[in-house]
Design an enzyme around this catalytic site. Sequence first.
Site, PDB file in Angstrom:
ATOM      1  N   TRP A 320       0.834  -1.206   0.000  1.00  9.91           N
ATOM      2  CA  TRP A 320       0.000   0.000   0.000  1.00  9.91           C
ATOM      3  C   TRP A 320       0.865   1.251   0.000  1.00  9.91           C
ATOM      4  O   TRP A 320       0.507   2.251  -0.624  1.00  9.91           O
ATOM      5  CB  TRP A 320      -0.914  -0.008   1.226  1.00  9.91           C
ATOM      6  CG  TRP A 320      -1.805   1.206   1.295  1.00  9.91           C
ATOM      7  CD1 TRP A 320      -3.015   1.370   0.704  1.00  9.91           C
ATOM      8  CD2 TRP A 320      -1.539   2.430   1.998  1.00  9.91           C
ATOM      9  NE1 TRP A 320      -3.530   2.621   0.987  1.00  9.91           N
ATOM     10  CE2 TRP A 320      -2.643   3.295   1.774  1.00  9.91           C
ATOM     11  CE3 TRP A 320      -0.487   2.889   2.788  1.00  9.91           C
ATOM     12  CZ2 TRP A 320      -2.712   4.570   2.324  1.00  9.91           C
ATOM     13  CZ3 TRP A 320      -0.551   4.162   3.328  1.00  9.91           C
ATOM     14  CH2 TRP A 320      -1.661   4.988   3.104  1.00  9.91           C
ATOM     15  N   HIS A 321       2.002   1.193   0.673  1.00 15.54           N
ATOM     16  CA  HIS A 321       2.866   2.369   0.762  1.00 15.54           C
ATOM     17  C   HIS A 321       3.647   2.614  -0.525  1.00 15.54           C
ATOM     18  O   HIS A 321       4.124   3.735  -0.737  1.00 15.54           O
ATOM     19  CB  HIS A 321       3.834   2.231   1.939  1.00 15.54           C
ATOM     20  CG  HIS A 321       3.189   2.460   3.270  1.00 15.54           C
ATOM     21  ND1 HIS A 321       2.581   1.461   3.979  1.00 15.54           N
ATOM     22  CD2 HIS A 321       3.045   3.590   4.005  1.00 15.54           C
ATOM     23  CE1 HIS A 321       2.088   1.972   5.109  1.00 15.54           C
ATOM     24  NE2 HIS A 321       2.359   3.256   5.142  1.00 15.54           N
ATOM     25  N   GLY A 322       3.781   1.616  -1.364  1.00 10.89           N
ATOM     26  CA  GLY A 322       4.493   1.857  -2.612  1.00 10.89           C
ATOM     27  C   GLY A 322       4.805   0.578  -3.357  1.00 10.89           C
ATOM     28  O   GLY A 322       4.943  -0.499  -2.757  1.00 10.89           O
TER      29      GLY A 322
END
Length: 477
Positions: A320-322
Amino acid sequence: MVFSSTTFLFLFLPALLLLYFIGKDIRWRNGVLLAFSLLFYSVGEPIWVFGMIAVTLINWWLALRIRKTKRIRTRKLLLTAAVIASVVLLIYFKYSAFLVNTFAALFGATWRMPEQHLPIGISFYTFQVLTYTVDVYRKKAQPQTSFARALLYISCFPQLIAGPIVQYADVADALAVRKTTPTAFYTGMRRFVIGLSKKILLANLCGEMLETTQLAGTGAEMSLLGAWISALLYALQLYFDFSAYSDMAIGLGRVFGFRYKENFDYPYISASVTEFWWRWHMSLSGFFRDYVYIPLGGNRKGTARTILNLAAVWTLTGLWHGASWNFVLWGVYYFVLLLLERFVLKGVLEKIPKALRHVLTMLAVLIGWVLFYYTDLSAVGQHLFALIGISTQNGIHAAALWDAKLIGLLRRYTVLPLLMIVCCLPIVPKVKAWLALDEQRKRIGDVTATVLATGLLVLSVLFLMGQTYNPFIYFRF
């Protein structure tokens, strides 16, 4: 547009407040807030604002169909369609290049797909769209008959770009009926000012300090103390930057009659990794708990299934963060730490003094932020080696204890990092609790808080005029 900009502070927000409070009818206020929210997003994404509107429209229509049908299979098909419609843009923009290039590398192909421009805040509003349709499917909330209200829920500007992630059931009633009292307006604006000052006076200064360290390059040239101090500075910057945005979002939400849940609860006082994730980015943890972990079975189906469910959650948390292997590694890192705390070292950790557990937790968190910072895995390795006193520049050898850049940084900023560490402690809640014991103390505390907020606002504006470093880190997620 960002909250910590002169355009927002002196043009956008005053105009919005004036028009919003001119009328008392909820339809007027919703219309004004929706129009300004779409304008707010359009400044940064003049094209992909229509993508957000389209995703909301599809989910709004499908949620109405889900509510009307009683056939379980049809309901599931409609929910599946809504999930696919919600995540297709996110997958294309955020993960397509990562997935294609990973497979290309596996098969020895030299061609690489260029990374796509990532629409601002797409990860946040995608999750909020999902909570709407899933909450309707679960009969946890009624669907909105008004598309405008559904769009206001998704696009409401205080939490649109970087959260906190708001679950639909928590604000469904407020979309139809809400009011702002003078007390709520005052406390909301005061909370906004606190967030603004954290961003400008603390987070931005941390960013400027980091630009003078080797963290801006690679870890190969770092000294031992430089490696730890730069990791500490990044940890402070990330906390003050993200929690500042959450403070401002929660404060503005209060001004307009919404009550958003807290997103941070002094995470750097934690004495375990588990506690850290109870306190850090709580809206994201809550989303994965309610919409992934529990639906998969949580801890109700035995140890092996619990471990599998945790692996799924932390893989998704990292991604989700990258779309980068360092984020996957970061998610796996916390998955392993949580497994060790929960299943292997629980009895041992309980016997360790709390102060030592806190130190160990913070060391683990700092290492985690090193994984989080670098998208280049070789730079991750260089910094991790520097943390244990090994330099990988021009071969492998012992790193210096300190370096000239570090000395210059400490001389220039002196006690500022220590002041920032103090600001991570729950001093304000303890003072509030002490003031609440006596009515006179409470009045003195209110006056003092107002004076301090006014001073922080003035100081923040003065600093803002002279700063060139002003990004919000979580915008890129």
